[in-house]
Design a protein around this motif. Structure first.
Motif, PDB file in Angstrom:
ATOM      1  N   TYR A  46       0.834  -1.216   0.000  1.00 49.52           N
ATOM      2  CA  TYR A  46       0.000   0.000   0.000  1.00 49.52           C
ATOM      3  C   TYR A  46       0.865   1.262   0.000  1.00 49.52           C
ATOM      4  O   TYR A  46       0.401   2.339  -0.342  1.00 49.52           O
ATOM      5  CB  TYR A  46      -0.998  -0.021   1.172  1.00 49.52           C
ATOM      6  N   GLN A  82       9.388   2.407   9.689  1.00 49.38           N
ATOM      7  CA  GLN A  82       7.919   2.417   9.724  1.00 49.38           C
ATOM      8  C   GLN A  82       7.383   2.519  11.155  1.00 49.38           C
ATOM      9  O   GLN A  82       7.884   3.306  11.924  1.00 49.38           O
ATOM     10  CB  GLN A  82       7.357   1.209   8.948  1.00 49.38           C
ATOM     11  N   SER A  83       6.407   1.671  11.496  1.00 49.20           N
ATOM     12  CA  SER A  83       5.717   1.847  12.786  1.00 49.20           C
ATOM     13  C   SER A  83       6.604   1.620  14.000  1.00 49.20           C
ATOM     14  O   SER A  83       6.214   1.976  15.115  1.00 49.20           O
ATOM     15  CB  SER A  83       4.531   0.903  12.876  1.00 49.20           C
ATOM     16  N   GLU A 178       5.583   7.320   0.266  1.00 50.42           N
ATOM     17  CA  GLU A 178       4.501   7.356   1.257  1.00 50.42           C
ATOM     18  C   GLU A 178       3.807   8.724   1.264  1.00 50.42           C
ATOM     19  O   GLU A 178       2.582   8.803   1.394  1.00 50.42           O
ATOM     20  CB  GLU A 178       5.013   7.011   2.662  1.00 50.42           C
ATOM     21  N   ASN A 185      -3.714   8.772   6.222  1.00 46.54           N
ATOM     22  CA  ASN A 185      -3.119   9.380   7.420  1.00 46.54           C
ATOM     23  C   ASN A 185      -3.452  10.866   7.517  1.00 46.54           C
ATOM     24  O   ASN A 185      -3.658  11.394   8.612  1.00 46.54           O
ATOM     25  CB  ASN A 185      -1.601   9.166   7.443  1.00 46.54           C
ATOM     26  N   TYR A 209       5.568  12.754  10.768  1.00 45.34           N
ATOM     27  CA  TYR A 209       5.310  11.330  11.030  1.00 45.34           C
ATOM     28  C   TYR A 209       5.758  10.466   9.837  1.00 45.34           C
ATOM     29  O   TYR A 209       6.358   9.404  10.018  1.00 45.34           O
ATOM     30  CB  TYR A 209       3.809  11.147  11.323  1.00 45.34           C
ATOM     31  N   TYR A 261      -0.544  -4.309  17.279  1.00 43.85           N
ATOM     32  CA  TYR A 261      -1.909  -3.930  16.894  1.00 43.85           C
ATOM     33  C   TYR A 261      -2.932  -4.907  17.461  1.00 43.85           C
ATOM     34  O   TYR A 261      -2.814  -5.306  18.615  1.00 43.85           O
ATOM     35  CB  TYR A 261      -2.037  -3.821  15.358  1.00 43.85           C
TER      36      TYR A 261
HETATM   37  N1  GLN Z   1       2.228  -0.445  10.438  1.00 45.53           N
HETATM   38  C1  GLN Z   1       3.090   0.413   9.955  1.00 45.53           C
HETATM   39  O1  GLN Z   1       4.280   0.188   9.947  1.00 45.53           O
HETATM   40  C2  GLN Z   1       2.476   1.634   9.333  1.00 45.53           C
HETATM   41  C3  GLN Z   1       3.431   2.763   9.102  1.00 45.53           C
HETATM   42  C4  GLN Z   1       3.149   3.527   7.861  1.00 45.53           C
HETATM   43  N2  GLN Z   1       4.089   4.604   7.737  1.00 45.53           N
HETATM   44  C5  GLN Z   1       1.730   4.066   7.851  1.00 45.53           C
HETATM   45  O2  GLN Z   1       1.498   5.131   8.370  1.00 45.53           O
HETATM   46  O3  GLN Z   1       0.839   3.442   7.336  1.00 45.53           O
END
Ligand code: GLN
Length: 340
Positions: A46, A82-83, A178, A185, A209, A261
């Motif tokens: 994505y 990333q997250s 991104e 977001n 972010y 999550y």
């Molecule tokens: N789960 C992830 O790593 C999501 C981070 C990604 N940058 C987002 O905002 O979708």
């Protein structure tokens, strides 16, 4: 050494520390060998550029609070954090604002919904719920004191670099990819603003972010960053006190309940460690007072968590005796690694 030999050595090791270095080396090598052939899951797409990741990559790193490293596979391959950045930005914000402000202004409860859920915000009267989902991470980044978005970004980059013990760089390609596709977001940030949950500009905050998520790290970096949280906030490689021990405690509590999550319960049940995953395929798992594991493998499960990374962490958590809830090491009746 055979599996059984190393396991019996690990089982005899004292419970307050990692087993002896050579045993950890061997177990990390074995974990890599066991899961290198697993091809379940799919690379994230994505964010367009993430789809180009090589699905064969697999790195496993353990760093102890003594700073010793134990590694196998692709531990020096760079990928976007990333997250996983959310965990360390939370720590920086806890350090600045304290325990209570984070709980009141962001929250510390799992949503039970995917990381980019919009409906989670609606269901919770605009509360972002916790700093590990996108809404809560955007709200957390916004709390970092700074006079401008640029200064906020520099503070994030500098803070995460101190956790890693080296200057982390932005992966420009990931950032641009991104930034061009992060409408969701941006919508989440606007929704937060509509609920009066953001004191700074929503789109500028999403940009910071997005940059924080595009910082390039390796599995080795993740292990050092996690080992800093395991070591009361002192980076065991550089010796720098990055955050306080209280901040580590608070950050790890949030990772335990929300780090994977909506799969955080499954993870805690099987692995028993605070951890954080990211959609590029990284995982950091922290054993307080002992050290941390950094894993990288891009194929993900449906919740966005690395498949090989989870299995390797499950194996190592048991073999190294890291599960926080276990009173004894891996028992004979549990030789099979749990399915995560
Ligand atoms: N789960 C992830 O790593 C999501 C981070 C990604 N940058 C987002 O905002 O979708």
């Amino acid at each position: 050494m055979f599996d059984e030999d190393v396991l019996s050595i690990a089982q005899r090791a004292s419970t307050g520390a990692l087993p002896p270095g050579r045993t950890v080396d061997e177990l990390v090598r074995l974990a890599h060998e066991r899961y290198a052939g697993v091809d379940d899951g799919a690379v994230a797409d994505y964010i367009p550029v993430l789809a180009e990741a090589d699905p064969r990559r697999f790195g496993l790193a353990v760093v102890g609070v003594d700073g010793e490293r134990h590694e196998a596979g692709d531990t020096d391959v760079a990928f976007s954090i990333q997250s996983i950045s959310k965990a360390f930005v939370l720590a920086l914000v806890c350090e600045e604002l304290g325990h209570r402000a984070v709980r009141e202004r962001v929250g510390v409860n799992n949503t039970g919904l995917p990381f980019n859920s919009v409906i989670a915000l609606e269901l919770n009267a605009g509360s972002p719920s916790n700093p590990m989902v996108n809404a809560g991470a955007i709200a957390t980044t916004a709390l970092l004191p700074a006079a401008s978005a640029e200064e906020r970004w520099e503070r994030v980059r500098d803070g995460l670099s101190r956790f890693a013990g080296r200057d982390l760089e932005l992966d420009e390609t990931v950032y641009v990819s991104e930034a061009e596709t992060n409408q969701r977001n941006r919508a989440i940030a606007k929704l937060l603003q509509s609920y009066d949950r953001l004191d700074v500009d929503p789109l500028e905050t999403v940009d910071v972010y997005t940059r924080q998520c595009a910082l390039a790290v390796t599995a080795h970096d993740l292990a050092v960053m996690g080992a800093t949280l395991a070591d009361g906030g002192t980076n065991p490689v550089t010796g720098e006190q990055v955050v306080s021990a209280e901040v580590c405690r608070d950050t790890l509590a949030v990772l335990a309940s929300c780090g994977l999550y909506e799969r955080s319960g499954d993870w805690l049940f099987e692995i028993g460690l605070p951890a954080k995953s990211g959609v590029s395929g990284g995982i950091v798992a922290v054993a307080p007072g002992k050290g941390a594991l950094g894993a990288y493998s891009p194929r993900l499960d449906a919740a966005g968590n690395s498949v090989r990374g989870q299995r390797a962490c499950a194996y190592l958590s048991r073999a190294l005796g890291l599960n926080l809830f276990a009173s004894s090491r891996w028992s004979a009746s549990e030789q099979e690694t749990p399915h995560v």
